[in-house]
Motif scaffolding. Structure first.
Motif, PDB file in Angstrom:
ATOM      1  N   GLU A 200      42.652  48.611   1.093  1.00 15.52           N
ATOM      2  CA  GLU A 200      42.901  48.270  -0.307  1.00 15.52           C
ATOM      3  C   GLU A 200      44.025  47.232  -0.398  1.00 15.52           C
ATOM      4  O   GLU A 200      45.055  47.364   0.254  1.00 15.52           O
ATOM      5  CB  GLU A 200      43.279  49.510  -1.103  1.00 15.52           C
ATOM      6  N   GLY A 201      43.795  46.172  -1.186  1.00 10.61           N
ATOM      7  CA  GLY A 201      44.773  45.102  -1.340  1.00 10.61           C
ATOM      8  C   GLY A 201      44.526  43.916  -0.433  1.00 10.61           C
ATOM      9  O   GLY A 201      45.167  42.866  -0.584  1.00 10.61           O
ATOM     10  N   ASP A 202      43.589  44.047   0.525  1.00  9.32           N
ATOM     11  CA  ASP A 202      43.296  42.963   1.455  1.00  9.32           C
ATOM     12  C   ASP A 202      42.431  41.879   0.803  1.00  9.32           C
ATOM     13  O   ASP A 202      41.769  42.108  -0.219  1.00  9.32           O
ATOM     14  CB  ASP A 202      42.570  43.487   2.699  1.00  9.32           C
ATOM     15  N   VAL A 203      42.430  40.719   1.465  1.00  9.01           N
ATOM     16  CA  VAL A 203      41.589  39.590   1.066  1.00  9.01           C
ATOM     17  C   VAL A 203      40.681  39.240   2.240  1.00  9.01           C
ATOM     18  O   VAL A 203      41.142  39.111   3.384  1.00  9.01           O
ATOM     19  CB  VAL A 203      42.441  38.360   0.688  1.00  9.01           C
ATOM     20  N   VAL A 204      39.378  39.089   1.966  1.00  3.99           N
ATOM     21  CA  VAL A 204      38.416  38.596   2.950  1.00  3.99           C
ATOM     22  C   VAL A 204      37.893  37.267   2.424  1.00  3.99           C
ATOM     23  O   VAL A 204      37.448  37.186   1.275  1.00  3.99           O
ATOM     24  CB  VAL A 204      37.240  39.569   3.159  1.00  3.99           C
ATOM     25  N   ILE A 205      37.952  36.225   3.261  1.00  4.74           N
ATOM     26  CA  ILE A 205      37.540  34.918   2.785  1.00  4.74           C
ATOM     27  C   ILE A 205      36.678  34.203   3.814  1.00  4.74           C
ATOM     28  O   ILE A 205      36.989  34.176   5.007  1.00  4.74           O
ATOM     29  CB  ILE A 205      38.767  34.034   2.423  1.00  4.74           C
ATOM     30  N   LEU A 206      35.556  33.653   3.347  1.00  2.62           N
ATOM     31  CA  LEU A 206      34.765  32.721   4.145  1.00  2.62           C
ATOM     32  C   LEU A 206      35.344  31.335   3.916  1.00  2.62           C
ATOM     33  O   LEU A 206      35.305  30.812   2.799  1.00  2.62           O
ATOM     34  CB  LEU A 206      33.290  32.743   3.722  1.00  2.62           C
ATOM     35  N   SER A 207      35.905  30.746   4.955  1.00  2.36           N
ATOM     36  CA  SER A 207      36.447  29.389   4.883  1.00  2.36           C
ATOM     37  C   SER A 207      36.181  28.740   6.236  1.00  2.36           C
ATOM     38  O   SER A 207      37.015  28.786   7.137  1.00  2.36           O
ATOM     39  CB  SER A 207      37.948  29.428   4.559  1.00  2.36           C
ATOM     40  N   PRO A 208      35.002  28.139   6.421  1.00  2.00           N
ATOM     41  CA  PRO A 208      34.471  27.847   7.759  1.00  2.00           C
ATOM     42  C   PRO A 208      35.215  26.802   8.586  1.00  2.00           C
ATOM     43  O   PRO A 208      35.100  26.807   9.807  1.00  2.00           O
ATOM     44  CB  PRO A 208      33.044  27.367   7.462  1.00  2.00           C
ATOM     45  N   ALA A 209      35.927  25.862   7.953  1.00  2.00           N
ATOM     46  CA  ALA A 209      36.598  24.764   8.668  1.00  2.00           C
ATOM     47  C   ALA A 209      35.599  23.901   9.426  1.00  2.00           C
ATOM     48  O   ALA A 209      35.968  23.173  10.343  1.00  2.00           O
ATOM     49  CB  ALA A 209      37.668  25.309   9.625  1.00  2.00           C
ATOM     50  N   SER A 210      34.332  23.962   9.063  1.00  2.00           N
ATOM     51  CA  SER A 210      33.251  23.276   9.776  1.00  2.00           C
ATOM     52  C   SER A 210      32.116  23.023   8.790  1.00  2.00           C
ATOM     53  O   SER A 210      32.023  23.688   7.755  1.00  2.00           O
ATOM     54  CB  SER A 210      32.728  24.134  10.936  1.00  2.00           C
ATOM     55  N   THR A 211      31.239  22.088   9.122  1.00  2.00           N
ATOM     56  CA  THR A 211      30.099  21.839   8.258  1.00  2.00           C
ATOM     57  C   THR A 211      29.082  22.968   8.390  1.00  2.00           C
ATOM     58  O   THR A 211      29.151  23.802   9.299  1.00  2.00           O
ATOM     59  CB  THR A 211      29.407  20.504   8.587  1.00  2.00           C
ATOM     60  N   SER A 212      28.111  22.955   7.496  1.00  2.00           N
ATOM     61  CA  SER A 212      27.122  24.038   7.420  1.00  2.00           C
ATOM     62  C   SER A 212      25.837  23.717   8.164  1.00  2.00           C
ATOM     63  O   SER A 212      24.938  24.547   8.227  1.00  2.00           O
ATOM     64  CB  SER A 212      26.779  24.284   5.951  1.00  2.00           C
ATOM     65  N   PHE A 213      25.742  22.516   8.741  1.00  2.00           N
ATOM     66  CA  PHE A 213      24.427  22.024   9.157  1.00  2.00           C
ATOM     67  C   PHE A 213      23.866  22.693  10.411  1.00  2.00           C
ATOM     68  O   PHE A 213      22.761  22.371  10.838  1.00  2.00           O
ATOM     69  CB  PHE A 213      24.482  20.512   9.355  1.00  2.00           C
ATOM     70  N   ASP A 214      24.630  23.609  11.015  1.00  2.00           N
ATOM     71  CA  ASP A 214      24.054  24.331  12.145  1.00  2.00           C
ATOM     72  C   ASP A 214      23.021  25.359  11.686  1.00  2.00           C
ATOM     73  O   ASP A 214      22.049  25.622  12.383  1.00  2.00           O
ATOM     74  CB  ASP A 214      25.165  25.012  12.964  1.00  2.00           C
ATOM     75  N   ARG A 215      23.234  25.917  10.482  1.00  2.00           N
ATOM     76  CA  ARG A 215      22.337  26.975  10.003  1.00  2.00           C
ATOM     77  C   ARG A 215      21.869  26.792   8.551  1.00  2.00           C
ATOM     78  O   ARG A 215      20.928  27.452   8.123  1.00  2.00           O
ATOM     79  CB  ARG A 215      23.020  28.332  10.115  1.00  2.00           C
ATOM     80  N   PHE A 216      22.543  25.913   7.806  1.00  2.00           N
ATOM     81  CA  PHE A 216      22.227  25.764   6.384  1.00  2.00           C
ATOM     82  C   PHE A 216      22.065  24.282   6.031  1.00  2.00           C
ATOM     83  O   PHE A 216      22.572  23.409   6.723  1.00  2.00           O
ATOM     84  CB  PHE A 216      23.337  26.375   5.521  1.00  2.00           C
TER      85      PHE A 216
END
Length: 458
Positions: A424-440
């Motif tokens: 409780e109180g934590d933060v989870v973040i998707l922040s890839p530092a990379s482009t998406s073109f490997d899978r998206f």
């Protein structure tokens, strides 16, 4: 040149439009409807286009698809898709034979009847562009939003009035061959980016500079005084140069002083609003507001600016709060396709976060990311082609203290581990530092996929 005059000038000529993606479709349809001889070229096979291929042929378009889509490129006018370098052999050969190479955005600059305000930079482009557009709308302006944001504007030029404003987000790819600059230009910052397409960082910078190098004395260019590259560019501005700074006061521009955002010009200054008025988290968003205010200064009242800042919650995929589950906040920062962008995202939070990162490598250094991850992350989950180089940057940093790093297969596994480990109180973040073109296809698709995974958590 007026829009109708430009369309008339294409009569009797052959036109190639390279790329049949969403951004070029309005252009292809417009030209076909005007009776222009159009060849639509795309690397995709016919089946990938579905029913749209037949629709284009019904409109009179010739299709050239698949691996040989650039074969026989002899059209009089060639519209380049932004992601394609202008010096690929087929384009260079066509130009040598007399073809005119252009783009949807270049022609828009030529025929747009209203003032153009454009934003570029390595980070913060979309948020700054959005803030500018919304501020101008709050002041009663009719705004046409385009470039890398909004939708293609060239096909809609006939509906744009001289008293309107066009607000554009421009990438280095769009700017590479630009021979015109906007009336008001903004460069948010510059750092190494897209080196998988550009020959080197110098070429990338040169492309970005086209946003102001073709301005005249009456135009305005806004530069980041805290970024060494853009600060130097300000000295070469063709018109009036305005600066913005989070760290120091500037003579002409907007800066932060003692928690107040101050605008200054000709020795006169005023407080526009306070730092606390900005609802968006992170110091990088303070910079986005400083840039936007410097651009719209005199067109939007301070009261309208402050009221907007207090209500604006941000743009999708940019430190976007997805949900709070059992006291844990989950964020989507899929726009972060470079280390500098992820660094800004991590610094937006006072607490250490659980970071999900990784994607396609675009040829840039990750060395600067490692120390910041060690300072701001409590658990690092990595996937994608850059997982190894990100891990290396963290473990080789001088401040590495044994941060736990876990390689995962996909976002499902990453979210399951984060769900199990977060308190409780934590933060989870998707922040890839990379482009998406490997899978998206793009960062939007990546962000939506992550949001679906997070929203499905129980």
């Amino acid at each position: 040149m007026k829009f109708e005059e430009y369309l008339d000038s294409l009569q009797g000529k052959t036109v190639a439009v390279i790329g049949i993606g969403v951004s070029n479709r309005p252009l292809i349809e417009l030209l076909a409807a005007r009776g222009v001889s159009v060849t639509a070229r795309d690397r995709q096979q016919r089946q990938a286009l579905g029913d749209y291929a037949a629709r284009l042929e019904e409109m009179g378009c010739r299709l050239c698809l698949g691996e040989g889509y650039l074969d026989g490129l002899t059209e009089d006018v060639i519209f380049r898709t932004p992601g394609m370098r202008p010096d690929v052999p087929e384009l260079a050969a066509a130009v040598a034979r007399g073809s005119m190479l252009t783009s949807e955005m270049e022609v828009f600059f030529e025929v747009c009847p209203c003032p153009i305000l454009a934003v570029t930079g390595s980070d913060g482009k979309t948020t700054t562009t959005t803030i500018i557009a919304e501020l101008l709308r709050s002041a009663g302006k009719t705004v046409h939003l385009g470039g890398n944001i909004g939708h293609p504007l060239l096909a809609e030029t006939g509906t744009i009035r001289p008293e309107d404003v066009a607000v554009l987000e421009l990438s280095s790819f769009q700017l590479m061959t630009m021979k015109r600059s906007p009336h008001i230009a903004v460069i948010t910052n510059l750092s190494p980016n897209h080196l998988d397409v550009h020959k080197d960082f110098a070429e990338y910078i040169a492309a970005k500079e086209n946003i102001f190098t073709h301005q005249c004395a009456q135009d305005v260019a806004v530069f980041n005084a805290d970024n060494s590259i853009t600060a130097q560019q300000a000295e070469r501005a063709q018109g009036r140069a305005r600066l913005f700074s989070r760290k120091n006061e500037v003579e002409d521009g907007v800066f932060l002083r003692d928690g107040k955002i101050v605008a200054r010009h000709d020795g006169q200054e005023r407080v526009v609003m306070t730092r606390e008025d900005i609802r968006l988290p992170g110091e990088h968003n303070v910079e986005n507001y400083l840039a936007a205010i410097a651009a719209v200064d005199g067109m939007v009242s301070d009261e309208q600016i402050a009221a907007f800042a207090r209500s604006f919650g941000g743009v999708e995929h940019r430190i976007e709060l997805i949900r709070t589950l059992d006291g844990v906040r989950w964020y989507n920062d899929s726009i972060a396709s470079s280390p500098s962008r992820t660094i800004a995202g991590l610094r937006a939070f006072p607490e250490k976060v659980i970071l999900i990162a990784g994607g396609k490598d675009k040829g840039i250094s990750y060395a600067e990311l490692g120390p910041v991850v060690n300072d701001h992350v409590k658990l690092l989950l990595l996937c994608g082609a850059t997982a190894g180089v990100i891990r290396q940057s963290v473990e080789q940093a001088e401040n590495y203290q044994g941060l736990e790093i876990i390689d995962v297969e996909d976002y499902h596994q990453a979210a399951d581990i984060a769900r199990e480990r977060a308190a409780e109180g934590d933060v989870v973040i998707l922040s890839p530092a990379s482009t998406s073109f490997d899978r998206f296809k793009n960062f939007m698709e990546r962000g939506k996929a992550f949001k679906e995974v997070v929203n499905a958590l129980q």
